[in-house]
Design an enzyme around this catalytic site. Structure first.
Site, PDB file in Angstrom:
ATOM      1  N   MET A  91      43.117  38.573  37.895  1.00  0.00           N
ATOM      2  CA  MET A  91      42.848  38.928  36.503  1.00  0.00           C
ATOM      3  C   MET A  91      43.677  38.140  35.485  1.00  0.00           C
ATOM      4  O   MET A  91      43.931  38.627  34.383  1.00  0.00           O
ATOM      5  CB  MET A  91      43.053  40.437  36.303  1.00  0.00           C
ATOM      6  N   ARG A  92      44.101  36.942  35.849  1.00  0.00           N
ATOM      7  CA  ARG A  92      44.750  36.071  34.876  1.00  0.00           C
ATOM      8  C   ARG A  92      43.871  34.852  34.672  1.00  0.00           C
ATOM      9  O   ARG A  92      43.353  34.280  35.644  1.00  0.00           O
ATOM     10  CB  ARG A  92      46.134  35.588  35.354  1.00  0.00           C
ATOM     11  N   LEU A  94      43.387  31.117  34.259  1.00  0.00           N
ATOM     12  CA  LEU A  94      44.167  29.937  34.647  1.00  0.00           C
ATOM     13  C   LEU A  94      43.790  28.775  33.737  1.00  0.00           C
ATOM     14  O   LEU A  94      42.614  28.522  33.487  1.00  0.00           O
ATOM     15  CB  LEU A  94      43.889  29.596  36.111  1.00  0.00           C
ATOM     16  N   HIS A 110      32.225  36.417  40.505  1.00  0.00           N
ATOM     17  CA  HIS A 110      32.128  37.084  39.203  1.00  0.00           C
ATOM     18  C   HIS A 110      30.974  38.086  39.251  1.00  0.00           C
ATOM     19  O   HIS A 110      29.894  37.758  39.744  1.00  0.00           O
ATOM     20  CB  HIS A 110      31.872  36.037  38.108  1.00  0.00           C
ATOM     21  N   THR A 142      36.353  25.901  36.939  1.00  0.00           N
ATOM     22  CA  THR A 142      36.745  24.824  36.028  1.00  0.00           C
ATOM     23  C   THR A 142      37.665  25.442  34.981  1.00  0.00           C
ATOM     24  O   THR A 142      37.932  26.652  35.012  1.00  0.00           O
ATOM     25  CB  THR A 142      35.515  24.204  35.333  1.00  0.00           C
TER      26      THR A 142
HETATM   27  C1  GRF Z   1      34.969  42.083  41.762  1.00  0.00           C
HETATM   28  O1  GRF Z   1      33.953  42.778  41.079  1.00  0.00           O
HETATM   29  C2  GRF Z   1      34.888  40.620  41.447  1.00  0.00           C
HETATM   30  O2  GRF Z   1      33.587  40.174  41.239  1.00  0.00           O
HETATM   31  C3  GRF Z   1      35.677  40.513  40.179  1.00  0.00           C
HETATM   32  O3  GRF Z   1      36.729  41.427  40.318  1.00  0.00           O
HETATM   33  C4  GRF Z   1      36.356  42.444  41.233  1.00  0.00           C
HETATM   34  C5  GRF Z   1      37.393  42.446  42.313  1.00  0.00           C
HETATM   35  O4  GRF Z   1      37.243  43.494  43.202  1.00  0.00           O
HETATM   36  N1  GRF Z   1      36.089  39.158  39.954  1.00  0.00           N
HETATM   37  P1  GRF Z   1      38.074  43.522  44.548  1.00  0.00           P
HETATM   38  O5  GRF Z   1      39.548  43.483  44.174  1.00  0.00           O
HETATM   39  O6  GRF Z   1      37.679  42.340  45.368  1.00  0.00           O
HETATM   40  O7  GRF Z   1      37.703  44.822  45.198  1.00  0.00           O
END
Ligand code: GRF
Length: 196
Positions: A91-92, A94, A110, A142
């Site tokens: 969740m950062r 980059l 995603h 990217t």
């Molecule tokens: C998933 O929905 C993924 O698509 C998004 O963040 C969520 C991560 O879930 N980038 P997890 O930590 O893999 O359960």
């Protein structure tokens, strides 16, 4: 040659678990480290319990200094000699400074059918738009957020009564199939779009 894969997580890491579970036998890759910005990430505890190497670089002491955070991330990463990176709920954002050297060697999952709904709250945005089809995407990373060539997509129907939570739950099931399938192909150089 076996690809050494670093997996980046910030949360529970269910996608990480799906990737690790698939990287067995004749799979062309193995996990070499799980990296997080969050010491409390469930994914980190799980990786440690599996005996997988972990690295935690807390972003908070760096404030707005993303370059220093990413430099520390690189130092931690390089201890494990990875060939590629899978972002799995990291969740950062980059910056180009980190991403550019990994061009063609870093992928992300995603929870939307990109190019729709880059960024956060994808399920609510799909519902608000009245979409009948929603899904998830694996793409090359990217320097632009949730951009980059698409490697695979999986679709689900949006049904009456769906909420962001019900969509998230159903799409996660698809994510756990799509991401490992794309990684297997990507490791052997296949970049055509996989539809699952
Ligand atoms: C998933 O929905 C993924 O698509 C998004 O963040 C969520 C991560 O879930 N980038 P997890 O930590 O893999 O359960």
């Amino acid at each position: 040659m076996i690809n050494r894969v670093a997996i980046f997580v910030s949360g529970g890491g269910s996608n990480m678990k799906a990737l690790v579970a698939d990287m067995q036998g004749n799979h062309p890759a193995r996990v070499c480290v799980v990296v997080s910005n969050n010491e409390d990430a469930g994914g980190i505890a799980w990786a440690r319990a599996q005996g997988i190497a972990t690295e935690v670089v807390d972003h908070r002491p760096y404030g707005d200094d993303r370059a220093s955070f990413e430099a520390e991330l690189t130092t931690a990463l390089n201890r494990h000699g990875p060939d590629m990176i899978c972002l799995a709920g990291f969740m950062r954002v980059l910056t180009a400074g980190f991403v550019t050297p990994w061009h063609g060697k870093m992928i992300n999952i995603h929870p939307s059918l990109l190019p729709k709904y880059k960024g956060l709250h994808t399920h609510a945005r799909a519902l608000n738009a009245g979409d009948k089809i929603h899904g998830c995407t694996v793409h090359e990373v990217t320097a632009l957020l949730d951009d980059g060539p698409i490697l695979g997509q999986s679709k689900i129907d949006v049904v009456r009564g769906d909420t962001p939570d019900t969509l998230a739950t159903r799409i996660l099931v698809q994510e756990h199939k799509l991401y490992p399938a794309v990684l297997r192909r990507y490791c052997v150089g296949i970049t055509s779009v996989l539809h699952l």
